[in-house]
Design a protein around this motif. Structure first.
Motif, PDB file in Angstrom:
ATOM      1  N   LEU A 169       0.819  -1.141   0.077  1.00 16.53           N
ATOM      2  CA  LEU A 169       0.206   0.080   0.084  1.00 16.53           C
ATOM      3  C   LEU A 169       0.960   1.163   0.288  1.00 16.53           C
ATOM      4  O   LEU A 169       1.911   1.258   0.758  1.00 16.53           O
ATOM      5  N   PRO A 170       0.456   2.177  -0.693  1.00 17.27           N
ATOM      6  CA  PRO A 170       1.180   3.413  -0.625  1.00 17.27           C
ATOM      7  C   PRO A 170       1.100   4.343   0.447  1.00 17.27           C
ATOM      8  O   PRO A 170      -0.012   4.203   1.133  1.00 17.27           O
ATOM      9  N   VAL A 171       2.025   5.212   0.679  1.00 14.49           N
ATOM     10  CA  VAL A 171       1.790   6.238   1.429  1.00 14.49           C
ATOM     11  C   VAL A 171       1.001   7.396   0.898  1.00 14.49           C
ATOM     12  O   VAL A 171       1.154   7.780  -0.011  1.00 14.49           O
ATOM     13  N   GLY A 172       0.064   8.003   1.779  1.00 17.79           N
ATOM     14  CA  GLY A 172      -0.932   9.154   1.153  1.00 17.79           C
ATOM     15  C   GLY A 172      -0.075  10.439   0.742  1.00 17.79           C
ATOM     16  O   GLY A 172       1.131  10.658   1.506  1.00 17.79           O
ATOM     17  N   ASN A 173      -0.489  10.977  -0.522  1.00 22.64           N
ATOM     18  CA  ASN A 173       0.108  12.049  -0.647  1.00 22.64           C
ATOM     19  C   ASN A 173      -0.798  13.328  -0.756  1.00 22.64           C
ATOM     20  O   ASN A 173      -0.231  14.492  -0.729  1.00 22.64           O
ATOM     21  N   SER A 212      -4.005   6.577   5.156  1.00 24.53           N
ATOM     22  CA  SER A 212      -4.479   7.677   4.161  1.00 24.53           C
ATOM     23  C   SER A 212      -4.034   7.107   2.685  1.00 24.53           C
ATOM     24  O   SER A 212      -5.040   7.295   1.801  1.00 24.53           O
ATOM     25  N   GLY A 213      -2.900   6.374   2.712  1.00 26.47           N
ATOM     26  CA  GLY A 213      -2.713   5.775   1.432  1.00 26.47           C
ATOM     27  C   GLY A 213      -3.525   4.729   0.923  1.00 26.47           C
ATOM     28  O   GLY A 213      -3.778   4.642  -0.319  1.00 26.47           O
ATOM     29  N   ALA A 214      -4.132   3.941   2.122  1.00 24.59           N
ATOM     30  CA  ALA A 214      -5.014   2.831   1.810  1.00 24.59           C
ATOM     31  C   ALA A 214      -6.322   3.564   1.265  1.00 24.59           C
ATOM     32  O   ALA A 214      -6.902   3.016   0.394  1.00 24.59           O
ATOM     33  N   ALA A 215      -6.972   4.657   1.821  1.00 25.44           N
ATOM     34  CA  ALA A 215      -8.103   5.408   1.501  1.00 25.44           C
ATOM     35  C   ALA A 215      -7.883   5.929  -0.065  1.00 25.44           C
ATOM     36  O   ALA A 215      -8.865   5.871  -0.705  1.00 25.44           O
ATOM     37  N   GLU A 216      -6.826   6.270  -0.432  1.00 28.51           N
ATOM     38  CA  GLU A 216      -6.380   6.711  -1.742  1.00 28.51           C
ATOM     39  C   GLU A 216      -6.433   5.514  -2.654  1.00 28.51           C
ATOM     40  O   GLU A 216      -7.224   5.610  -3.755  1.00 28.51           O
ATOM     41  N   TRP A 217      -6.005   4.517  -2.391  1.00 27.60           N
ATOM     42  CA  TRP A 217      -5.950   3.297  -3.229  1.00 27.60           C
ATOM     43  C   TRP A 217      -7.263   2.629  -3.560  1.00 27.60           C
ATOM     44  O   TRP A 217      -7.308   2.345  -4.540  1.00 27.60           O
ATOM     45  N   ILE A 218      -8.207   2.632  -2.454  1.00 24.14           N
ATOM     46  CA  ILE A 218      -9.593   2.346  -2.694  1.00 24.14           C
ATOM     47  C   ILE A 218     -10.466   2.933  -3.603  1.00 24.14           C
ATOM     48  O   ILE A 218     -11.430   2.690  -4.022  1.00 24.14           O
ATOM     49  N   SER A 219     -10.178   4.252  -3.444  1.00 22.18           N
ATOM     50  CA  SER A 219     -11.087   5.363  -4.292  1.00 22.18           C
ATOM     51  C   SER A 219     -10.010   6.180  -5.206  1.00 22.18           C
ATOM     52  O   SER A 219      -9.964   7.344  -4.981  1.00 22.18           O
ATOM     53  N   PRO A 220      -9.477   5.531  -6.160  1.00 17.57           N
ATOM     54  CA  PRO A 220      -8.564   6.179  -7.159  1.00 17.57           C
ATOM     55  C   PRO A 220      -9.269   7.323  -8.075  1.00 17.57           C
ATOM     56  O   PRO A 220     -10.706   7.219  -7.893  1.00 17.57           O
ATOM     57  N   ALA A 221      -8.708   7.988  -8.909  1.00 20.11           N
ATOM     58  CA  ALA A 221      -9.183   8.856  -9.810  1.00 20.11           C
ATOM     59  C   ALA A 221     -10.396   8.128 -10.648  1.00 20.11           C
ATOM     60  O   ALA A 221     -10.127   6.923 -11.215  1.00 20.11           O
ATOM     61  N   ARG A 222     -11.267   8.699 -10.875  1.00 19.89           N
ATOM     62  CA  ARG A 222     -12.546   8.299 -11.757  1.00 19.89           C
ATOM     63  C   ARG A 222     -12.919   9.469 -12.573  1.00 19.89           C
ATOM     64  O   ARG A 222     -13.128  10.654 -12.143  1.00 19.89           O
TER      65      ARG A 222
END
Length: 340
Positions: free
Chosen positions: A128-132, A198-208
């Motif tokens: 999982l990434p670190v949130g940015n 926070s990176g996990a939240a970004e990962w499950i809701s990517p750009a759409r």
């Protein structure tokens, strides 16, 4: 993918919140459920046929879902013995508890003997990434709460159903074990190392780019000393455009913390908005979702009207009243915002 149909495990539970996973799967995916397994001391039911492991297997069940939760997420000796029995009866077993099924020698032995599988859905994805905090395309809504277990998952799923019914693209994004069983995907954020929430939240809701909504299941509460960390991480990583505040009417204290009162709704909502503005300065509240199961219909309606007057937001019980008013506000607000 966890093989279905399911047998839902209630064990010997006596406290309603302890079986919220079984209850949630039964409510939102009834077509996948064959029955429930209850121990002799169990006082609860999710409304399904009571079946033994052998009976469930004979009726076509593929997986026993350990649909109970407890402090610390431990299996316990009795549950482990039931897992072994289920495996030997021909069922796979899936669990959302922190303690891994395969950490027990008796389970490993049963797996080797039967060739069945176990699924631990509280295992976060690797890498999982670190949130940015960088802005990304699409719209996102996050449910937040005054406490744990006040209806954030139910509200999020109800909003998904309402938006889809209106022809709006919408996706439920699960962040807890029950939601993952329902959606068959997601991230158990309370099992994610803190730096990566926070990176996990970004990962499950990517750009759409389809003008649709990601509806992110909230966890915990900023006001709960035990779980505020995961709530904050979700607020930052989700970059929510919209928040829905969830609350249970009549709850006397924070779950698991007798003597610690819940925050008032206005204070709680403002704290969540302030935290969310770190990554989305334009976040807006669009409604309040109540769990009114502890009061009668007239009381529930009166509370909703009082909250609407105080906060100037639509207020509904998603189970008893639906979410049409909240959905209306969401769509009206962001149609206006889009073309302002």
């Amino acid at each position: 993918m966890i093989p279905s149909p399911y047998l839902l495990y209630l064990g010997n539970s006596t406290e309603p919140l302890s079986v919220k996973t079984s209850r949630g799967v039964a409510a939102w995916r009834p077509e996948l459920c064959i029955g429930e397994f209850r121990g002799e001391r169990c006082t609860l039911s999710v409304g399904l046929d009571h079946l033994s492991f052998a009976q469930a297997y004979a009726q076509g069940a593929k997986t026993l879902i350990i649909g109970v939760a407890n402090a610390g997420g431990v299996l316990g000796a009795e549950t482990v013995s039931h897992v072994v029995e289920a495996l030997k009866a021909g069922l796979n077993v899936a669990s959302g508890l922190h303690e891994r099924l395969s950490s027990h020698a008796s389970v490993r032995e049963a797996l080797a003997e039967t060739g069945k599988q176990v699924f631990d859905v509280r295992e976060p994805p690797a890498n999982l990434p670190v949130g940015n905090g960088r802005p990304r395309a699409g719209r996102r809504l996050l449910t937040v709460g005054t406490d744990c277990s006040v209806g954030k998952m139910y509200t999020t799923l109800a909003l998904e159903r309402a938006l889809l019914k209106r022809g709006v693209n919408a996706s439920f994004r699960a962040t807890g074990q029950t939601g993952i069983f329902i959606a068959q995907s997601g991230v158990p954020v309370d099992a994610v190392i803190a730096d990566f929430i926070s990176g996990a939240a970004e990962w499950i809701s990517p750009a759409r780019e389809d003008a649709g909504w990601d509806l992110i299941e909230g966890q915990g509460s900023l006001f709960h000393p035990s779980y505020a960390g995961v709530s904050m991480g979700l607020l930052h990583g989700s970059q929510p455009d919209a928040l829905v505040l969830c609350h249970e009417v009549g709850r006397s204290h924070m779950r698991g913390l007798p003597g610690r009162s819940l925050p008032d709704l206005k204070t709680c909502l403002e704290a969540n908005l302030q935290a969310a503005r770190l990554t989305n300065p334009d976040v807006k509240p669009v409604g309040v979702a109540l769990n009114t199961s502890n009061v009668d219909k007239e009381h529930a309606q009166r509370v909703c009207e009082e909250i609407e007057a105080e906060l100037e937001l639509p207020c509904q019980d998603p189970v008893a009243m639906g979410v049409d008013k909240i959905t209306d506000r969401l769509l009206e607000c962001f149609e206006t915002c889009e073309f302002a």
